[in-house]
Write a protein that holds these residues in place. Sequence first.
Motif, PDB file in Angstrom:
ATOM      1  N   GLY A  10       0.782  -1.228   0.000  1.00 11.84           N
ATOM      2  CA  GLY A  10       0.000   0.000   0.000  1.00 11.84           C
ATOM      3  C   GLY A  10       0.811   1.274   0.000  1.00 11.84           C
ATOM      4  O   GLY A  10       0.270   2.356   0.215  1.00 11.84           O
ATOM      5  N   LYS A  11       2.116   1.186  -0.254  1.00 18.40           N
ATOM      6  CA  LYS A  11       2.968   2.385  -0.241  1.00 18.40           C
ATOM      7  C   LYS A  11       2.484   3.425  -1.251  1.00 18.40           C
ATOM      8  O   LYS A  11       2.312   4.597  -0.913  1.00 18.40           O
ATOM      9  CB  LYS A  11       4.421   2.010  -0.558  1.00 18.40           C
ATOM     10  CG  LYS A  11       5.054   1.086   0.428  1.00 18.40           C
ATOM     11  CD  LYS A  11       6.448   0.669   0.013  1.00 18.40           C
ATOM     12  CE  LYS A  11       6.548   0.032  -1.346  1.00 18.40           C
ATOM     13  NZ  LYS A  11       5.799  -1.190  -1.567  1.00 18.40           N
ATOM     14  N   SER A  12       2.262   3.009  -2.474  1.00 20.27           N
ATOM     15  CA  SER A  12       1.813   3.941  -3.514  1.00 20.27           C
ATOM     16  C   SER A  12       0.406   4.452  -3.228  1.00 20.27           C
ATOM     17  O   SER A  12       0.071   5.596  -3.545  1.00 20.27           O
ATOM     18  CB  SER A  12       1.858   3.265  -4.886  1.00 20.27           C
ATOM     19  OG  SER A  12       3.175   2.865  -5.188  1.00 20.27           O
ATOM     20  N   SER A 122      -0.212  -9.320  -3.017  1.00 24.47           N
ATOM     21  CA  SER A 122      -0.754  -9.620  -4.342  1.00 24.47           C
ATOM     22  C   SER A 122      -1.935 -10.600  -4.245  1.00 24.47           C
ATOM     23  O   SER A 122      -2.797 -10.628  -5.113  1.00 24.47           O
ATOM     24  CB  SER A 122       0.338 -10.197  -5.244  1.00 24.47           C
ATOM     25  OG  SER A 122       0.890 -11.359  -4.660  1.00 24.47           O
ATOM     26  N   ALA A 123      -1.990 -11.358  -3.147  1.00 22.13           N
ATOM     27  CA  ALA A 123      -3.085 -12.320  -2.967  1.00 22.13           C
ATOM     28  C   ALA A 123      -4.287 -11.738  -2.211  1.00 22.13           C
ATOM     29  O   ALA A 123      -5.370 -12.303  -2.247  1.00 22.13           O
ATOM     30  CB  ALA A 123      -2.571 -13.549  -2.222  1.00 22.13           C
ATOM     31  N   PHE A 124      -4.085 -10.618  -1.520  1.00 24.73           N
ATOM     32  CA  PHE A 124      -5.168  -9.992  -0.755  1.00 24.73           C
ATOM     33  C   PHE A 124      -5.041  -8.480  -0.908  1.00 24.73           C
ATOM     34  O   PHE A 124      -4.175  -7.858  -0.308  1.00 24.73           O
ATOM     35  CB  PHE A 124      -5.098 -10.401   0.721  1.00 24.73           C
ATOM     36  CG  PHE A 124      -6.228  -9.849   1.549  1.00 24.73           C
ATOM     37  CD1 PHE A 124      -7.530 -10.316   1.380  1.00 24.73           C
ATOM     38  CD2 PHE A 124      -5.989  -8.862   2.490  1.00 24.73           C
ATOM     39  CE1 PHE A 124      -8.573  -9.797   2.143  1.00 24.73           C
ATOM     40  CE2 PHE A 124      -7.024  -8.345   3.261  1.00 24.73           C
ATOM     41  CZ  PHE A 124      -8.317  -8.811   3.088  1.00 24.73           C
ATOM     42  N   THR A 125      -5.888  -7.899  -1.741  1.00 29.85           N
ATOM     43  CA  THR A 125      -5.798  -6.481  -2.097  1.00 29.85           C
ATOM     44  C   THR A 125      -6.864  -5.666  -1.373  1.00 29.85           C
ATOM     45  O   THR A 125      -7.803  -6.238  -0.800  1.00 29.85           O
ATOM     46  CB  THR A 125      -5.976  -6.308  -3.616  1.00 29.85           C
ATOM     47  OG1 THR A 125      -7.325  -6.676  -3.947  1.00 29.85           O
ATOM     48  CG2 THR A 125      -4.990  -7.167  -4.403  1.00 29.85           C
TER      49      THR A 125
END
Length: 190
Positions: A10-12, A122-125
Amino acid sequence: DSAEPDGRTGKSLILEAIGKIRKVAVLDGKQLDLSDRFAFQGVRHDTEIVGLDDVSDSFDFVKLFHKITAGFEVEQKKLPKKYVRFEDAPKIVVTTNYVVAQLGGSAEARKMEYGLHPHFSSAFTPIDEFGHNFFLDWDSREWSNFIHFMLNCCVDFLREGLLSTTITGLERRQIKQNTAPEFVEWADDY
């Protein structure tokens, strides 16, 4: 603390959220060449925050020292250089999946590091958790919740100032990045 730095935390997204309430210039950290005189040409007179998003493991933090403590010089193609005094200069946010390598008093005085818990991957957004994309398909209630949250963050900052934190595993990750994972395994055994 994996062998390879993992992204998708979640950095971006945090940079994008800040950009909804402040004037942010986001620069591609992987493509950024700090020795290029036009590296910061995307910074405008009203830019409040410069986000260097997703810098590589070879990022040279030392090259930002002057911009952090003395002011900000911006050169755009076919335009004269602009100098922004320290008081008016944008603050710099660096996101990375790596440890910023520079250590010592000069670097420590110029940075505040925060780690993100790997809640998202990538598996839990965020769409898996909230059921919609951030910012793109929000209704007025979601926007209201977001603004309320951001204002509460501002109130906390005004009340408490910039808070420091301890990043779990940072020293271990620095050692891995500056040597090799095999060395860390060997050191753990001995």
